[in-house]
Design a protein around this motif. Structure first.
Motif, PDB file in Angstrom:
ATOM      1  N   GLU A 108     -27.023  20.019  58.167  1.00  0.00           N
ATOM      2  CA  GLU A 108     -28.251  20.400  59.004  1.00  0.00           C
ATOM      3  C   GLU A 108     -29.443  20.213  58.094  1.00  0.00           C
ATOM      4  O   GLU A 108     -29.315  20.700  56.699  1.00  0.00           O
ATOM      5  N   PRO A 109     -30.659  19.989  58.248  1.00  0.00           N
ATOM      6  CA  PRO A 109     -31.845  20.058  56.973  1.00  0.00           C
ATOM      7  C   PRO A 109     -31.970  21.465  56.403  1.00  0.00           C
ATOM      8  O   PRO A 109     -32.009  21.578  55.126  1.00  0.00           O
ATOM      9  N   HIS A 110     -31.612  22.753  57.134  1.00  0.00           N
ATOM     10  CA  HIS A 110     -31.956  23.776  56.580  1.00  0.00           C
ATOM     11  C   HIS A 110     -30.738  24.251  55.778  1.00  0.00           C
ATOM     12  O   HIS A 110     -30.595  25.307  55.208  1.00  0.00           O
ATOM     13  N   ALA A 111     -29.686  23.401  55.821  1.00  0.00           N
ATOM     14  CA  ALA A 111     -28.414  23.952  55.206  1.00  0.00           C
ATOM     15  C   ALA A 111     -28.274  22.849  53.728  1.00  0.00           C
ATOM     16  O   ALA A 111     -27.377  23.168  52.887  1.00  0.00           O
ATOM     17  N   ARG A 112     -29.250  22.039  53.616  1.00  0.00           N
ATOM     18  CA  ARG A 112     -29.260  21.271  52.724  1.00  0.00           C
ATOM     19  C   ARG A 112     -29.582  21.911  51.023  1.00  0.00           C
ATOM     20  O   ARG A 112     -30.284  23.004  51.266  1.00  0.00           O
ATOM     21  N   GLY A 113     -28.974  21.659  49.942  1.00  0.00           N
ATOM     22  CA  GLY A 113     -29.107  22.458  48.679  1.00  0.00           C
ATOM     23  C   GLY A 113     -28.305  23.549  48.594  1.00  0.00           C
ATOM     24  O   GLY A 113     -28.458  24.094  47.503  1.00  0.00           O
ATOM     25  N   LEU A 114     -27.232  23.817  49.594  1.00  0.00           N
ATOM     26  CA  LEU A 114     -26.341  25.014  49.160  1.00  0.00           C
ATOM     27  C   LEU A 114     -25.137  24.347  48.636  1.00  0.00           C
ATOM     28  O   LEU A 114     -24.201  25.358  48.347  1.00  0.00           O
ATOM     29  N   GLY A 115     -25.243  23.323  48.248  1.00  0.00           N
ATOM     30  CA  GLY A 115     -23.693  22.592  47.685  1.00  0.00           C
ATOM     31  C   GLY A 115     -22.718  22.265  48.899  1.00  0.00           C
ATOM     32  O   GLY A 115     -21.624  21.878  48.591  1.00  0.00           O
ATOM     33  N   LEU A 116     -23.076  22.248  50.103  1.00  0.00           N
ATOM     34  CA  LEU A 116     -22.205  22.264  51.045  1.00  0.00           C
ATOM     35  C   LEU A 116     -21.670  20.327  51.121  1.00  0.00           C
ATOM     36  O   LEU A 116     -20.517  20.088  51.200  1.00  0.00           O
ATOM     37  N   GLY A 117     -22.638  19.883  50.754  1.00  0.00           N
ATOM     38  CA  GLY A 117     -22.448  18.024  50.776  1.00  0.00           C
ATOM     39  C   GLY A 117     -21.402  17.911  49.642  1.00  0.00           C
ATOM     40  O   GLY A 117     -20.591  17.053  49.955  1.00  0.00           O
ATOM     41  N   LYS A 118     -21.463  18.451  48.448  1.00  0.00           N
ATOM     42  CA  LYS A 118     -20.577  18.125  47.550  1.00  0.00           C
ATOM     43  C   LYS A 118     -19.191  18.997  47.800  1.00  0.00           C
ATOM     44  O   LYS A 118     -18.282  18.229  47.642  1.00  0.00           O
ATOM     45  N   ARG A 119     -19.154  19.993  48.539  1.00  0.00           N
ATOM     46  CA  ARG A 119     -17.901  20.416  49.048  1.00  0.00           C
ATOM     47  C   ARG A 119     -17.208  19.763  49.864  1.00  0.00           C
ATOM     48  O   ARG A 119     -16.127  19.349  49.839  1.00  0.00           O
ATOM     49  N   LEU A 120     -18.042  19.029  50.961  1.00  0.00           N
ATOM     50  CA  LEU A 120     -17.391  18.281  51.885  1.00  0.00           C
ATOM     51  C   LEU A 120     -16.857  16.984  51.297  1.00  0.00           C
ATOM     52  O   LEU A 120     -15.691  16.597  51.675  1.00  0.00           O
ATOM     53  N   VAL A 121     -17.714  16.348  50.417  1.00  0.00           N
ATOM     54  CA  VAL A 121     -17.228  15.246  49.976  1.00  0.00           C
ATOM     55  C   VAL A 121     -15.725  15.237  49.032  1.00  0.00           C
ATOM     56  O   VAL A 121     -14.949  14.719  49.034  1.00  0.00           O
ATOM     57  N   ARG A 122     -15.785  16.540  48.168  1.00  0.00           N
ATOM     58  CA  ARG A 122     -14.493  16.799  47.243  1.00  0.00           C
ATOM     59  C   ARG A 122     -13.565  17.235  48.066  1.00  0.00           C
ATOM     60  O   ARG A 122     -12.265  16.876  47.721  1.00  0.00           O
ATOM     61  N   GLN A 123     -13.678  17.714  49.400  1.00  0.00           N
ATOM     62  CA  GLN A 123     -12.655  18.207  50.286  1.00  0.00           C
ATOM     63  C   GLN A 123     -11.784  16.936  50.682  1.00  0.00           C
ATOM     64  O   GLN A 123     -10.723  16.764  50.732  1.00  0.00           O
ATOM     65  N   CYS A 124     -12.815  15.748  51.031  1.00  0.00           N
ATOM     66  CA  CYS A 124     -12.102  14.447  51.386  1.00  0.00           C
ATOM     67  C   CYS A 124     -11.359  13.964  50.171  1.00  0.00           C
ATOM     68  O   CYS A 124     -10.310  13.429  50.531  1.00  0.00           O
ATOM     69  N   ALA A 147     -27.291  11.851  49.970  1.00  0.00           N
ATOM     70  CA  ALA A 147     -25.826  11.539  50.131  1.00  0.00           C
ATOM     71  C   ALA A 147     -25.484  10.634  49.253  1.00  0.00           C
ATOM     72  O   ALA A 147     -24.456  10.923  48.764  1.00  0.00           O
ATOM     73  N   ARG A 148     -26.121   9.424  48.780  1.00  0.00           N
ATOM     74  CA  ARG A 148     -25.788   8.609  47.814  1.00  0.00           C
ATOM     75  C   ARG A 148     -25.607   9.374  46.348  1.00  0.00           C
ATOM     76  O   ARG A 148     -24.611   9.069  45.719  1.00  0.00           O
ATOM     77  N   ALA A 149     -26.530  10.373  46.131  1.00  0.00           N
ATOM     78  CA  ALA A 149     -26.314  11.131  44.761  1.00  0.00           C
ATOM     79  C   ALA A 149     -24.990  12.185  44.875  1.00  0.00           C
ATOM     80  O   ALA A 149     -24.366  12.047  44.006  1.00  0.00           O
ATOM     81  N   ILE A 150     -24.858  12.468  46.134  1.00  0.00           N
ATOM     82  CA  ILE A 150     -23.468  13.241  46.193  1.00  0.00           C
ATOM     83  C   ILE A 150     -22.316  12.315  45.713  1.00  0.00           C
ATOM     84  O   ILE A 150     -21.286  12.537  45.041  1.00  0.00           O
ATOM     85  N   TYR A 151     -22.191  11.062  46.747  1.00  0.00           N
ATOM     86  CA  TYR A 151     -21.108  10.034  46.478  1.00  0.00           C
ATOM     87  C   TYR A 151     -21.042   9.765  44.774  1.00  0.00           C
ATOM     88  O   TYR A 151     -19.962   9.552  44.269  1.00  0.00           O
ATOM     89  N   ALA A 152     -22.072   9.521  44.265  1.00  0.00           N
ATOM     90  CA  ALA A 152     -22.070   9.049  42.694  1.00  0.00           C
ATOM     91  C   ALA A 152     -21.820  10.075  41.934  1.00  0.00           C
ATOM     92  O   ALA A 152     -20.896   9.972  41.157  1.00  0.00           O
ATOM     93  N   ALA A 153     -21.997  11.374  42.117  1.00  0.00           N
ATOM     94  CA  ALA A 153     -21.511  12.676  41.394  1.00  0.00           C
ATOM     95  C   ALA A 153     -20.144  12.754  41.567  1.00  0.00           C
ATOM     96  O   ALA A 153     -19.304  13.062  40.704  1.00  0.00           O
ATOM     97  N   GLU A 154     -19.678  12.445  42.791  1.00  0.00           N
ATOM     98  CA  GLU A 154     -17.901  12.569  43.064  1.00  0.00           C
ATOM     99  C   GLU A 154     -17.323  11.466  42.357  1.00  0.00           C
ATOM    100  O   GLU A 154     -15.909  11.252  42.214  1.00  0.00           O
ATOM    101  N   GLY A 155     -17.715  10.389  41.776  1.00  0.00           N
ATOM    102  CA  GLY A 155     -17.334   9.123  41.250  1.00  0.00           C
ATOM    103  C   GLY A 155     -17.064   7.921  41.982  1.00  0.00           C
ATOM    104  O   GLY A 155     -16.787   6.807  41.645  1.00  0.00           O
ATOM    105  N   TYR A 156     -17.876   7.987  43.185  1.00  0.00           N
ATOM    106  CA  TYR A 156     -17.856   6.706  44.087  1.00  0.00           C
ATOM    107  C   TYR A 156     -18.807   5.898  43.253  1.00  0.00           C
ATOM    108  O   TYR A 156     -19.949   6.080  42.581  1.00  0.00           O
TER     109      TYR A 156
END
Length: 181
Positions: A108-124, A147-156
């Motif tokens: 959700e737009p108001h939830a961005r910047g909380l680290g949730l995207g990184k947590r979700l991708v890491r969970q996968c 999203a692309r930055a999150i993927y790159a940071a995870e090693g994609y």
């Protein structure tokens, strides 16, 4: 004018969690993808229909221990989602041995910047390793820079990019891949 004071949000102090989907969550995923990407990128209803098909396939083909969906939430408030499923050949629909597919990452737009995207991708990533997958693939569009930055940071790594027209707009489709071994 009479002002009615805002009631405090009972979930404001609740911890952020990643949980399994509950009744209504898959419908929420479809609705939020449709509304969010229409507002932010101008995608049409064909995108929402694709998300609905992905959610239906998740239910119809679900393999416990090999596939999962997570909802990021704070109390009763849904903040985001992601799925990890068995990758399939696009032409034959046959499972691709050793390959998982990350699907439907959304915050959700108001939830961005909380680290949730990184947590979700890491969970996968963690789940896929435990399930014995060798790699994870995903499809995205170049305009989804966060999203692309999150993927790159995870090693994609970006393995394919091609211009196209989809969901009512011109896009650059991208395939990303993460080696797990």
């Amino acid at each position: 004018m009479i002002r009615i004071p805002a009631r405090p949000d009972p979930d404001a102090a609740a911890p952020l969690e990643l949980r399994a989907p509950q009744p209504g969550d898959l419908g929420w995923i479809v609705e939020r993808h449709g509304a969010t990407y229409a507002a932010e990128l101008g995608l049409d209803q064909r995108f929402e229909a694709l998300v609905a098909r992905i959610c239906a396939d998740f239910v119809d083909r679900f393999q416990p221990g090999r596939e999962a969906c997570w909802i990021a939430a704070r109390g009763a408030e849904r903040l985001g989602s992601v799925m990890l499923v068995q990758a399939r050949d696009e032409a034959t629909d046959a499972p691709r041995p050793g390959v998982a597919k990350l699907r439907l990452l959304l915050l959700e737009p108001h939830a961005r910047g909380l680290g949730l995207g990184k947590r979700l991708v890491r969970q996968c990533s963690d789940f896929a390793r435990q399930a014995g997958y060798e790699r994870i693939v995903l499809w995205t569009q170049s305009g989804l820079t966060s999203a692309r930055a999150i993927y790159a940071a995870e090693g994609y790594r970006l393995v394919h990019s091609a211009p196209g027209h989809g969901f009512g707009i011109d896009v650059v489709n991208e395939t990303w891949e993460l080696a797990l071994r």
